[in-house]
Design an enzyme around this catalytic site. Structure first.
Site, PDB file in Angstrom:
ATOM      1  N   LYS A 113      -6.549  -0.680  -9.742  1.00 17.75           N
ATOM      2  CA  LYS A 113      -5.750   0.241 -10.563  1.00 17.75           C
ATOM      3  C   LYS A 113      -4.376   0.467  -9.942  1.00 17.75           C
ATOM      4  O   LYS A 113      -3.383   0.559 -10.647  1.00 17.75           O
ATOM      5  CB  LYS A 113      -6.473   1.579 -10.749  1.00 17.75           C
ATOM      6  CG  LYS A 113      -7.671   1.463 -11.671  1.00 17.75           C
ATOM      7  CD  LYS A 113      -8.175   2.812 -12.137  1.00 17.75           C
ATOM      8  CE  LYS A 113      -9.327   2.628 -13.116  1.00 17.75           C
ATOM      9  NZ  LYS A 113      -9.898   3.883 -13.583  1.00 17.75           N
ATOM     10  N   LYS A 147     -13.916  -6.838 -17.145  1.00 19.57           N
ATOM     11  CA  LYS A 147     -14.727  -5.790 -17.793  1.00 19.57           C
ATOM     12  C   LYS A 147     -13.960  -5.154 -18.952  1.00 19.57           C
ATOM     13  O   LYS A 147     -12.731  -5.053 -18.915  1.00 19.57           O
ATOM     14  CB  LYS A 147     -15.180  -4.741 -16.770  1.00 19.57           C
ATOM     15  CG  LYS A 147     -14.204  -3.632 -16.461  1.00 19.57           C
ATOM     16  CD  LYS A 147     -14.933  -2.446 -15.784  1.00 19.57           C
ATOM     17  CE  LYS A 147     -13.968  -1.268 -15.640  1.00 19.57           C
ATOM     18  NZ  LYS A 147     -14.590  -0.020 -15.248  1.00 19.57           N
ATOM     19  N   LYS A 151     -10.857   0.867 -20.940  1.00 21.55           N
ATOM     20  CA  LYS A 151      -9.903   1.524 -21.838  1.00 21.55           C
ATOM     21  C   LYS A 151      -8.466   1.358 -21.361  1.00 21.55           C
ATOM     22  O   LYS A 151      -7.551   1.294 -22.150  1.00 21.55           O
ATOM     23  CB  LYS A 151     -10.245   2.986 -22.086  1.00 21.55           C
ATOM     24  CG  LYS A 151     -10.482   3.796 -20.865  1.00 21.55           C
ATOM     25  CD  LYS A 151     -11.120   5.140 -21.232  1.00 21.55           C
ATOM     26  CE  LYS A 151     -11.713   5.802 -20.018  1.00 21.55           C
ATOM     27  NZ  LYS A 151     -13.070   6.108 -19.972  1.00 21.55           N
TER      28      LYS A 151
HETATM   29  N1  AQP Z   1     -17.186  -2.628 -19.333  1.00 25.63           N
HETATM   30  C1  AQP Z   1     -18.132  -1.796 -18.929  1.00 25.63           C
HETATM   31  N2  AQP Z   1     -19.421  -2.211 -18.901  1.00 25.63           N
HETATM   32  C2  AQP Z   1     -20.385  -1.376 -18.502  1.00 25.63           C
HETATM   33  N3  AQP Z   1     -20.190  -0.107 -18.116  1.00 25.63           N
HETATM   34  C3  AQP Z   1     -18.929   0.364 -18.134  1.00 25.63           C
HETATM   35  N4  AQP Z   1     -18.398   1.562 -17.830  1.00 25.63           N
HETATM   36  C4  AQP Z   1     -17.060   1.507 -18.031  1.00 25.63           C
HETATM   37  N5  AQP Z   1     -16.699   0.287 -18.455  1.00 25.63           N
HETATM   38  C5  AQP Z   1     -17.835  -0.462 -18.534  1.00 25.63           C
HETATM   39  C6  AQP Z   1     -19.166   2.714 -17.389  1.00 25.63           C
HETATM   40  O1  AQP Z   1     -18.784   3.836 -18.147  1.00 25.63           O
HETATM   41  C7  AQP Z   1     -18.995   5.002 -17.385  1.00 25.63           C
HETATM   42  C8  AQP Z   1     -17.861   5.961 -17.560  1.00 25.63           C
HETATM   43  O2  AQP Z   1     -16.678   5.352 -17.190  1.00 25.63           O
HETATM   44  P1  AQP Z   1     -15.418   6.188 -16.733  1.00 25.63           P
HETATM   45  O3  AQP Z   1     -15.128   7.257 -17.663  1.00 25.63           O
HETATM   46  O4  AQP Z   1     -15.474   6.484 -15.298  1.00 25.63           O
HETATM   47  O5  AQP Z   1     -14.335   5.153 -16.961  1.00 25.63           O
HETATM   48  P2  AQP Z   1     -14.127   3.851 -16.239  1.00 25.63           P
HETATM   49  O6  AQP Z   1     -15.212   3.297 -15.462  1.00 25.63           O
HETATM   50  O7  AQP Z   1     -12.884   4.051 -15.519  1.00 25.63           O
HETATM   51  O8  AQP Z   1     -14.041   3.091 -17.606  1.00 25.63           O
HETATM   52  P3  AQP Z   1     -12.892   2.266 -18.048  1.00 25.63           P
HETATM   53  O9  AQP Z   1     -12.930   2.024 -19.486  1.00 25.63           O
HETATM   54  O10 AQP Z   1     -12.847   1.097 -17.157  1.00 25.63           O
HETATM   55  O11 AQP Z   1     -11.667   3.211 -17.823  1.00 25.63           O
HETATM   56  P4  AQP Z   1     -10.431   2.894 -17.002  1.00 25.63           P
HETATM   57  O12 AQP Z   1      -9.817   1.748 -17.710  1.00 25.63           O
HETATM   58  O13 AQP Z   1      -9.641   4.158 -17.083  1.00 25.63           O
HETATM   59  O14 AQP Z   1     -10.901   2.546 -15.662  1.00 25.63           O
HETATM   60  C9  AQP Z   1     -19.184   4.561 -15.950  1.00 25.63           C
HETATM   61  O15 AQP Z   1     -20.544   4.740 -15.600  1.00 25.63           O
HETATM   62  C10 AQP Z   1     -18.863   3.103 -15.959  1.00 25.63           C
HETATM   63  O16 AQP Z   1     -19.685   2.386 -15.073  1.00 25.63           O
END
Ligand code: AQP
Length: 332
Positions: A112, A195, A198
């Site tokens: 990130k 992966k 968002k």
């Molecule tokens: N692609 C994915 N496959 C499986 N699990 C996923 N999670 C996120 N992306 C995938 C799971 O979602 C939960 C909540 O996630 P978060 O709110 O912590 O966001 P994150 O992991 O930061 O999700 P993003 O979409 O990847 O957001 P950004 O882009 O902001 O980093 C977690 O349990 C995560 O494992």
């Protein structure tokens, strides 16, 4: 009942397919068997820049989506992280137990921060996994249902719990990751080796649960598949097809092995149509349920205030014990 805790960030208007299949789907089933604590982690959501008005709206919408996805406040404790000040308080102690080198090895920070430009990344983003450790340890969680991408952060949580326990006396339960094999990682539809995320995915690579079903179908139709025509599950050589099969299996409650033989002699177009139908059959009624919750903010607030009270009754006990063990002088 064993206890679980997990959280999700309110950093977008809608949760995506990866959030649901990697995490929230398990949350829903675990509330039947576990003492479950789930939170919308707004403290985490300010680590990479945000708009205050939007954050507030997304936090409410996040709660409405979790309810629409099947969380039931009668069966689990659902709350907003900033309503429970103990999270930030324990995080400070955990910050003081974490080595700079140890924190620097977190791959999510590396990913990130390199995207944002290393100079612009905040200290909050750097210490994000330490706050996450505090979230989990406050509730003495036995298990943490998260996606595969969170495994390294959970390892850090365990290390910190162990370090605190051996330095100051046994205080925290060591949590285990709960990452079911099926659907633990959903990948980007346009870039199926990355992966679904968002912040990192292009709009066409990301399926948001709240988006127009027609758009969902269109995105799935234009998903990147692979050269060749066979429908086989091969994550290395055919990651796009493997991702579609994973999604289909998850939404139809079958294993990938059960699904694949049915596609003999069929093409990618058939598979995509089935995936789109399955996702939409789930998303449409879910969106209607979410709207009902969104239309009643007073009820949401009430429910969150009960959730925060339940969460604080556990978190405050753990924090008081940790403060005592660390040697803080209690207020007279
Ligand atoms: N692609 C994915 N496959 C499986 N699990 C996923 N999670 C996120 N992306 C995938 C799971 O979602 C939960 C909540 O996630 P978060 O709110 O912590 O966001 P994150 O992991 O930061 O999700 P993003 O979409 O990847 O957001 P950004 O882009 O902001 O980093 C977690 O349990 C995560 O494992």
């Amino acid at each position: 009942r064993p206890r679980v805790l997990s959280g999700i960030q309110p950093t977008a208007d809608s949760f995506h397919l990866g959030n649901y299949l990697g995490a929230v789907r398990n949350w829903v089933s675990l509330q039947e068997t576990h003492d479950a604590f789930y939170c919308v982690v707004d403290l985490h959501a300010i680590t990479a820049g945000h708009d205050p008005k939007m954050l507030r709206a997304r936090t409410r919408n996040g709660v409405a989506q979790l309810l629409g996805l099947g969380l039931d406040p009668e069966r689990c404790t659902l709350f907003v992280q900033s309503h429970v000040p103990e999270h930030a308080q324990l995080a400070w102690i955990m910050n003081c137990l974490t080595g700079m080198g140890e924190a620097s090895r977190m791959t999510q920070f590396k990913d990130k921060s390199s995207k944002q430009g290393a100079e612009r990344a905040t200290v909050g983003l750097f210490t994000y996994p330490i706050l996450q450790a505090a979230d989990i340890l406050l509730y003495q969680a036995d298990a943490v249902p998260v996606g595969e991408d969170q495994r390294q952060h959970l390892e850090l949580t365990r290390d910190l719990a162990q370090r605190f326990n051996s330095t100051f006396g046994k205080t925290f339960t060591l949590p285990a990751p709960y990452i079911p094999k099926a659907a633990a990682k959903i990948t980007d539809l346009q870039e199926p080796t990355a992966k679904m995320s968002k912040s990192a995915s292009t709009p066409n690579g990301l399926i948001e649960l709240m988006e127009d079903p027609k758009r969902i179908a269109k995105k799935i139709r234009s998903a990147v598949t692979d050269t060749g025509r066979d429908i086989v599950f091969d994550q290395e050589n055919k990651p796009g097809v493997a991702n579609l099969l994973t999604i289909l299996a998850a939404f139809t409650d079958r294993s990938v092995e059960e699904i694949v033989p049915g596609y003999e002699g069929k093409g990618y177009g058939d598979l995509k149509k089935d995936v789109a139908d399955a996702v939409i059959a789930f998303a449409e009624p879910m969106q209607q349920r979410v709207k009902l919750f969104q239309d009643d903010p007073a009820q949401l607030d009430k429910l969150l205030s009960t959730g925060a009270e339940k969460a604080r009754s556990v978190a405050s006990v753990t924090l008081a014990r940790a403060y005592d063990r660390v040697g803080f002088l209690p207020p007279a």
